[in-house]
Design a protein around this motif. Structure first.
Motif, short mmCIF file in Angstrom:
data_model
loop_
_atom_site.label_atom_id
_atom_site.label_comp_id
_atom_site.label_asym_id
_atom_site.label_seq_id
_atom_site.Cartn_x
_atom_site.Cartn_y
_atom_site.Cartn_z
N PHE A 1 8.13 -13.63 -10.33
CA PHE A 1 7.89 -15.23 -10.85
C PHE A 1 6.35 -15.09 -10.74
N ASP A 2 5.63 -14.71 -9.88
CA ASP A 2 4.22 -14.87 -9.84
C ASP A 2 3.41 -13.99 -10.85
N HIS A 3 4.13 -13.16 -11.59
CA HIS A 3 3.15 -12.46 -12.74
C HIS A 3 3.74 -12.61 -14.19
N ILE A 4 4.68 -13.44 -14.28
CA ILE A 4 5.35 -13.38 -15.93
C ILE A 4 4.74 -14.71 -16.33
N GLY A 5 4.18 -15.66 -15.90
CA GLY A 5 3.70 -16.76 -16.32
C GLY A 5 4.73 -17.46 -16.97
N ASP A 6 4.49 -18.19 -18.07
CA ASP A 6 5.36 -19.15 -19.08
C ASP A 6 5.33 -18.67 -20.28
N MET A 7 5.81 -17.66 -20.80
CA MET A 7 5.59 -17.00 -22.17
C MET A 7 5.86 -18.00 -23.33
N SER A 8 6.85 -18.92 -22.94
CA SER A 8 7.13 -19.75 -24.05
C SER A 8 5.89 -20.67 -24.65
N LYS A 9 4.66 -20.65 -23.86
CA LYS A 9 3.56 -21.30 -24.33
C LYS A 9 2.68 -20.47 -24.92
N PHE A 10 2.85 -19.12 -25.11
CA PHE A 10 2.15 -18.00 -25.89
C PHE A 10 2.60 -18.32 -27.37
N PRO A 11 1.81 -18.01 -28.25
CA PRO A 11 2.28 -17.80 -29.80
C PRO A 11 3.27 -16.47 -29.66
N ALA A 12 4.26 -16.64 -30.70
CA ALA A 12 5.28 -15.68 -30.85
C ALA A 12 4.78 -14.20 -31.13
N SER A 13 3.43 -14.31 -31.63
CA SER A 13 3.04 -12.92 -31.95
C SER A 13 2.66 -12.20 -30.57
N VAL A 14 2.56 -12.76 -29.65
CA VAL A 14 2.09 -12.14 -28.41
C VAL A 14 3.30 -11.36 -27.88
N GLY A 15 3.32 -10.01 -27.68
CA GLY A 15 4.16 -9.05 -27.10
C GLY A 15 4.15 -9.05 -25.67
N ILE A 16 5.17 -8.48 -25.35
CA ILE A 16 5.17 -8.12 -23.70
C ILE A 16 5.37 -6.88 -23.60
N VAL A 17 4.70 -6.14 -22.36
CA VAL A 17 4.68 -4.76 -22.13
C VAL A 17 5.21 -4.76 -20.78
N VAL A 18 6.26 -4.00 -20.58
CA VAL A 18 6.97 -3.70 -19.34
C VAL A 18 7.09 -2.22 -18.76
N GLY A 19 7.41 -2.12 -17.68
CA GLY A 19 7.21 -0.91 -17.08
C GLY A 19 8.90 -0.15 -17.35
N PRO A 20 9.16 1.07 -16.73
CA PRO A 20 10.16 1.84 -16.98
C PRO A 20 11.43 1.19 -16.08
N GLY A 21 12.70 1.18 -16.64
CA GLY A 21 13.80 0.43 -16.25
C GLY A 21 13.91 -0.92 -16.52
#
Ligand SMILES: [Zn+2]
Length: 395
Positions: free
Chosen positions: A128-148
């Motif tokens: 929770f302390d690293h993902i922020g509130d992505m709903s406040k970013f434009p839809a064009s902003v992607g998310i990059v995550v790690g394996p699994g």
């Protein structure tokens, strides 16, 4: 048991390139006061709870201007995390203090950075302390995550009522999971070359959470900044080591120690609370390893300790500045994006930031069984005020 720092191998080989990434450090304003038992091993009397301010980094690829954010802090409306996360908050599982004054997208906007120009947000991991509130970013902003990540964490709530994530955290966005399988290694870590030119790598640093990653940015031709995220949660889990030993004494001002210490400060003052039984190990092994308590925040503590060992090799290099996400000392020294939109940390070596921050964690260690420093935040804060638990989670 203290960490196996004596195994740190000399001679870290760093890749060559002339492509640079500008690194700007930002205070996510998320302040946490956290119970040690699930993070730090052992629990040292007087340090049963510890301070966690939270840093993120804006990375700009110098030759193209492409921008990515490494981590996104916490959300102001913590009562709107998934029910699983909020249930843990209400039970007091780990968190004793929580406050966010300004979310990262507000910090960026206030600095004049157009969120539409942001390519993606890298989640070092999904906590929770690293993902922020992505709903406040434009839809064009992607998310990059790690394996699994996708196999283990998706779908979010409410499709999966037990998920620590919300579907709204990622839905409608380009979600990219890094595949490290064919990546070469830097130090002990598999390294994904993000821009394809050696300016910014993602490092596979498992142990804390599924898919946990670090960032490694080339700050000048021959220097790097390693975003250590939550590989460990306290700089006293990283230092000292045989290659970065605690000196006999240190200068108070140069090392940012609190004024109640004598100057120069004999480091024997900090040995009382060191768990090592052999004297010389108190100067060459960290205070802590990853917690193996039944509720440990580390999904795999043994693997986490290997990742910490790998990071110690970087920390021992004069050409790499390791910055953990939750290291209070960094906030005392680094010029933050919050203060000036032009602030960056690429000149960390010339400016001496690594030397100035290396031992600041000593301020946080307990003295005579009492906390070295007071909590940075206590209890639940809402709209700038501390509120009781019922008010805190009122929807
Ligand atoms: Zn964290």
């Amino acid at each position: 048991m203290a960490a196996t720092a004596s195994k740190v191998k000399p001679g870290l080989r760093l890749p060559e390139s002339t492509s640079i990434a500008t690194v700007q450090a930002l205070d996510t304003t998320l302040q946490l006061y956290v119970k040690s038992v699930n993070f730090l091993n052992p629990v040292i009397p007087g340090h049963e709870t510890y301070n966690c301010p939270t840093m993120a980094f804006l990375i700009t690829h110098q030759s193209t201007g492409r921008k990515i954010l490494f981590d996104a802090g916490g959300r102001k409306d913590y009562w709107n995390y998934s029910p699983l996360v909020d249930g843990r908050f209400k039970k007091g599982v780990n968190v004793r203090g929580f406050r966010v004054d300004k979310e990262v997208q507000e910090v960026l906007s206030d600095a004049g950075i157009d969120l539409n120009g942001l390519e993606s947000v890298i989640w070092s991991h999904w906590h929770f302390d690293h993902i922020g509130d992505m709903s406040k970013f434009p839809a064009s902003v992607g998310i990059v995550v790690g394996p699994g990540f996708q196999d283990t964490l998706l779908p979010g709530y409410p499709a999966n009522p037990e998920s620590p994530l919300l579907e709204t955290d990622y839905s409608g966005r380009d979600l990219r999971e890094i595949d490290f399988r064919s990546c070469p290694r830097i130090g002990g870590f598999k390294a994904f070359d993000s821009f394809g030119d050696g300016s910014f790598y993602l490092l596979d640093a498992p142990g804390h959470a599924i898919g946990h990653m670090c960032g490694l940015a080339r700050t000048t031709k021959n220097t790097f900044l390693l975003m250590g995220a939550d590989t460990c949660h306290f700089a006293g889990s990283l230092r000292p080591t045989s290659q970065v030993p605690l000196p006999e004494s240190i200068d108070l001002l140069a090392n940012g120690l609190d004024p109640q210490f004598p100057n120069p400060c004999p480091c024997s003052l900090f040995e009382d609370c060191h768990p090592a039984s052999v004297d010389h190990e108190k100067r060459t092994t960290p205070w802590y390893t990853a917690s193996k308590a039944p509720g440990s925040a580390y999904v795999d503590p043994d693997t986490a300790n290997q990742s910490i060992l790998g990071m110690q090799s970087f920390d021992a290099s004069p050409d790499v500045f390791v910055c953990l996400a939750h290291d209070p000392g960094l906030f005392e020294v680094l010029p933050l994006l919050n203060q000036n939109s032009r602030n960056h940390v690429n000149d960390w070596k010339v400016k001496g930031y690594k030397d100035a921050t290396r031992w600041r964690f000593l301020n946080e260690l307990p003295r005579e069984g009492k906390p070295g420093r007071p909590p940075i935040v206590y209890g639940w804060w809402r709209d700038g005020k501390q509120v009781d638990i019922e008010e805190a989670f009122r929807k």
